[in-house]
Design a protein around this motif. Structure first.
Motif, PDB file in Angstrom:
ATOM      1  N   SER A  45      -6.573   7.286   1.736  1.00 12.67           N
ATOM      2  CA  SER A  45      -6.287   6.761   0.404  1.00 12.67           C
ATOM      3  C   SER A  45      -7.568   6.858  -0.416  1.00 12.67           C
ATOM      4  O   SER A  45      -8.662   6.599   0.097  1.00 12.67           O
ATOM      5  N   PHE A  46      -7.438   7.228  -1.693  1.00 15.92           N
ATOM      6  CA  PHE A  46      -8.622   7.375  -2.540  1.00 15.92           C
ATOM      7  C   PHE A  46      -8.745   6.244  -3.558  1.00 15.92           C
ATOM      8  O   PHE A  46      -9.562   6.317  -4.461  1.00 15.92           O
ATOM      9  N   ASP A  47      -7.931   5.214  -3.368  1.00 13.61           N
ATOM     10  CA  ASP A  47      -7.979   4.032  -4.232  1.00 13.61           C
ATOM     11  C   ASP A  47      -8.819   2.965  -3.534  1.00 13.61           C
ATOM     12  O   ASP A  47      -8.447   2.491  -2.447  1.00 13.61           O
ATOM     13  N   PRO A  48      -9.959   2.558  -4.123  1.00 10.41           N
ATOM     14  CA  PRO A  48     -10.841   1.564  -3.469  1.00 10.41           C
ATOM     15  C   PRO A  48     -10.136   0.255  -3.139  1.00 10.41           C
ATOM     16  O   PRO A  48     -10.403  -0.353  -2.093  1.00 10.41           O
ATOM     17  N   VAL A  49      -9.240  -0.197  -4.013  1.00  5.59           N
ATOM     18  CA  VAL A  49      -8.513  -1.453  -3.764  1.00  5.59           C
ATOM     19  C   VAL A  49      -7.609  -1.292  -2.552  1.00  5.59           C
ATOM     20  O   VAL A  49      -7.553  -2.167  -1.670  1.00  5.59           O
ATOM     21  N   GLU A  50      -6.893  -0.172  -2.488  1.00  6.33           N
ATOM     22  CA  GLU A  50      -6.012   0.081  -1.347  1.00  6.33           C
ATOM     23  C   GLU A  50      -6.808   0.250  -0.064  1.00  6.33           C
ATOM     24  O   GLU A  50      -6.401  -0.238   0.992  1.00  6.33           O
ATOM     25  N   GLN A  51      -7.946   0.891  -0.142  1.00  8.89           N
ATOM     26  CA  GLN A  51      -8.801   1.048   1.032  1.00  8.89           C
ATOM     27  C   GLN A  51      -9.190  -0.313   1.608  1.00  8.89           C
ATOM     28  O   GLN A  51      -9.182  -0.505   2.828  1.00  8.89           O
ATOM     29  N   LYS A  78      -0.003   6.834   2.263  1.00  4.92           N
ATOM     30  CA  LYS A  78      -1.101   7.735   2.628  1.00  4.92           C
ATOM     31  C   LYS A  78      -1.781   7.317   3.924  1.00  4.92           C
ATOM     32  O   LYS A  78      -2.228   8.147   4.706  1.00  4.92           O
ATOM     33  N   ILE A  97       0.859  -1.188   0.000  1.00  2.00           N
ATOM     34  CA  ILE A  97       0.000   0.000   0.000  1.00  2.00           C
ATOM     35  C   ILE A  97       0.895   1.237   0.000  1.00  2.00           C
ATOM     36  O   ILE A  97       2.096   1.153   0.301  1.00  2.00           O
ATOM     37  N   SER A  98       0.309   2.392  -0.339  1.00  2.00           N
ATOM     38  CA  SER A  98       1.063   3.641  -0.318  1.00  2.00           C
ATOM     39  C   SER A  98       1.180   4.145   1.122  1.00  2.00           C
ATOM     40  O   SER A  98       0.559   3.606   2.038  1.00  2.00           O
TER      41      SER A  98
END
Length: 304
Positions: free
Chosen positions: A275-281, A243, A240-241
């Motif tokens: 985080s604004f990425d659904p997969v990362e969330q 963020k 993950i990033s």
């Protein structure tokens, strides 16, 4: 704050040096309001000693390191310990010399000089926090050279040349690799002593949570500490990033829990949704599920 340094077992001679500094450099009534009262304390004896000795020796500090290492917290804590007015000076791509030193303005029918934050900090003997110093263009930062080196002066074209107060110090912070950042030029970097800020340890994070939330049960202080380091491991492995690796976000989430919000909802607001990425969330939620029950209410986490 002095008692806190004693609790951290900072060397007595360093504490004595700080007290002597405070005696030698008084603060005007107007500037007293600028002496910070930190909400968060920085934990780390070695870093405290390095930073305090550097400032006592008249040096300016550059604090480097990734996010969540407490750079701004330490800077604010140092101003509080030394009892100096704090000037926050944020940098960005459009920062220029006039926004730092000052510029002409029209006042009472005539042209006058409006002092910038660096000018005021220098004149008042404050501690200036140069936040994200590597966001600004090198041309703008060139005006700091005379302030930060042995000259200790500000030369304002068309106006006075002022000498810095003996109490003035500048504490710069910077991250590498963020959008908009650039390399700090060698001439400016040489005017600082540099502290590479370490990641907060699990013991210090647990202490931070316990001190900020005295009613938080030890079990859950430990769980939130472990959660933070689980997220950190995911970031280090590239899953993950960074963020979601947000210490302020974790503290904000626990604050929301203390005021009645369910734990997973609070963690979503403080960490997951950064985080604004659904997969990362979803990956971050998986990490949280391993540590935090599906429904964790305030009554279970906090003592009465």
């Amino acid at each position: 704050m002095i008692d806190f340094l004693r609790e951290e077992q900072v060397k007595p001679e360093i504490i004595e040096g700080i007290l002597k500094f405070r005696e030698e450099h008084s603060v005007t009534d107007e500037m007293c309001a600028r002496i910070p009262k930190p909400k968060y304390l920085y934990y780390g004896k070695e870093i405290w000693e390095e930073a305090a000795v550097a400032l006592l020796c008249g040096k300016n500090l550059l604090l480097t390191g990734p996010k969540a290492t407490g750079k701004n917290v330490l800077a604010e804590n140092l101003a509080a310990v030394f009892a100096r007015p704090l000037f926050d000076i944020s940098f960005h791509i459009n920062t220029d010399a006039a926004s730092l030193i000052g510029t002409d303005t029209f006042q009472n029918g005539e042209v006058a000089f409006r002092e910038g934050p660096v000018y005021r900090c220098a004149a008042e003997g404050g501690f200036g926090v140069l936040d994200e110093i590597n966001m600004a263009k090198n041309e703008a930062l060139a005006v700091l050279h005379g302030i930060l080196d042995f000259r200790h002066v500000i030369d304002v074209p068309g106006y006075d040349r002022i000498a810095l107060s003996g109490a003035t110090r500048f504490i710069a912070t910077m991250n590498y690799g963020y959008a908009g950042t650039r390399e700090l030029n060698e001439a400016l970097a040489s005017r600082f002593v540099v502290i590479a800020m370490p990641q907060i340890s699990d013991a210090y994070l647990n202490r931070l949570l316990s001190s900020q939330f005295p009613k938080l049960k030890e079990k859950y202080a430990g769980q939130f500490t472990e959660l933070f380091f689980d997220i950190q491991k995911k970031c280090e492995s590239g899953e993950i990033s960074t963020k979601a690796l947000d210490l302020r976000g974790l503290l904000d989430a626990v604050t929301l829990m203390e005021h009645g919000l369910e734990a997973n909802c609070a963690l979503a607001m403080g960490i997951v949704n950064k985080s604004f990425d659904p997969v990362e969330q979803e990956l971050i939620r998986d990490v949280i599920r391993e540590r935090i029950p599906k429904k964790l209410e305030r009554e279970k986490m906090f003592s009465n």
